[in-house]
Motif scaffolding. Structure first.
Motif, mmCIF file in Angstrom:
data_model
loop_
_atom_site.group_PDB
_atom_site.id
_atom_site.type_symbol
_atom_site.label_atom_id
_atom_site.label_comp_id
_atom_site.label_asym_id
_atom_site.label_seq_id
_atom_site.Cartn_x
_atom_site.Cartn_y
_atom_site.Cartn_z
ATOM 1 N N LYS A 17 0.912 -1.145 -0.082
ATOM 2 C CA LYS A 17 -0.081 -0.171 -0.023
ATOM 3 C C LYS A 17 0.856 1.245 0.133
ATOM 4 C CE LYS A 17 -3.912 1.852 2.360
ATOM 5 N NZ LYS A 17 -4.891 1.855 3.363
ATOM 6 N N GLU A 18 1.789 1.161 0.744
ATOM 7 C CA GLU A 18 2.612 2.269 0.918
ATOM 8 C C GLU A 18 3.540 2.712 -0.499
ATOM 9 O OE1 GLU A 18 5.529 1.693 4.264
ATOM 10 O OE2 GLU A 18 3.781 1.752 5.619
ATOM 11 N N THR A 19 3.832 1.548 -1.297
ATOM 12 C CA THR A 19 4.572 1.945 -2.307
ATOM 13 C C THR A 19 3.522 2.045 -3.632
ATOM 14 O OG1 THR A 19 4.667 -0.527 -2.751
ATOM 15 C CG2 THR A 19 6.520 0.776 -1.729
ATOM 16 N N GLY A 20 2.164 2.154 -3.332
ATOM 17 C CA GLY A 20 1.245 2.183 -4.385
ATOM 18 C C GLY A 20 0.686 0.924 -5.249
ATOM 19 N N VAL A 21 1.114 -0.267 -4.710
ATOM 20 C CA VAL A 21 0.860 -1.525 -5.392
ATOM 21 C C VAL A 21 -0.355 -1.826 -5.174
ATOM 22 C CG1 VAL A 21 1.570 -3.713 -5.798
ATOM 23 C CG2 VAL A 21 3.358 -2.044 -5.742
ATOM 24 N N ILE A 22 -1.236 -2.223 -6.101
ATOM 25 C CA ILE A 22 -2.465 -2.652 -5.979
ATOM 26 C C ILE A 22 -2.574 -4.009 -6.520
ATOM 27 C CG2 ILE A 22 -5.002 -2.813 -6.841
ATOM 28 C CD1 ILE A 22 -4.676 0.434 -7.230
ATOM 29 N N ASP A 23 -2.716 -5.230 -5.433
ATOM 30 C CA ASP A 23 -2.576 -6.338 -6.028
ATOM 31 C C ASP A 23 -3.734 -7.240 -5.876
ATOM 32 O OD1 ASP A 23 -2.652 -6.549 -3.088
ATOM 33 O OD2 ASP A 23 -1.324 -7.963 -2.954
ATOM 34 N N ASN A 24 -4.832 -6.863 -5.605
ATOM 35 C CA ASN A 24 -6.227 -7.614 -5.755
ATOM 36 C C ASN A 24 -7.090 -6.361 -6.506
ATOM 37 O OD1 ASN A 24 -5.804 -10.266 -4.344
ATOM 38 N ND2 ASN A 24 -5.174 -8.621 -2.882
#
Length: 146
Positions: A17-24
């Protein structure tokens, strides 16, 4: 052509979340001719690299299944058991990568036309940008398809 996009997604842990990665995520695209496409994704699946495609309509169903590590299967009183799905891109798309290299060589050496056009790349990028905007703002994003 894609007319509108709606997307929603989350991060499964705080570091992502802190790095802006959306994984779902889920994305719904509506096309000009009325077709609706739903894409769902998750970065992790503990049972193997899960990548499937199903297309269904009034005249039937077409599907692309996952590729297993090997072709074995065991069926017994406990159910049906198969190996995990192929791990990642190199294992799953070896043939496709080879075909891309062949097309590249044909373009360079034989002067054949490159099969992917700039307008196609731009159109895909517009859909991706709309999906991110939708995910951030929570709204349907309408694409200018003129």
């Amino acid at each position: 052509e894609v007319e509108s996009v709606y997307a929603s997604g989350t991060s499964s842990d705080e570091e992502l979340k802190e790095t802006g990665v959306i994984d779902n995520a889920t994305m719904v695209m509506k096309f000009k001719k009325g077709t609706v496409v739903t894409l769902t994704l998750s970065r992790g699946a503990n049972y193997g690299y899960d990548q499937r495609c199903e297309i269904f309509g009034s005249k039937g169903l077409a599907s692309v299944k996952n590729i297993s590590e090997d072709a074995s299967e065991l069926s017994n009183e406990f159910g049906t058991h198969r190996p995990k799905w192929a791990h990642s891109f190199p294992q799953r798309f070896e043939m496709a990568f080879g075909q891309e290299l062949d097309a590249f060589a044909d373009t360079l050496l034989l002067g054949k036309e490159w099969p992917v056009k700039e307008k196609d790349c731009v159109a895909v990028q517009k859909v991706c940008d709309a999906a991110l905007e939708s995910c951030v703002n929570g709204n349907v994003v309408y694409l200018d398809t003129q």
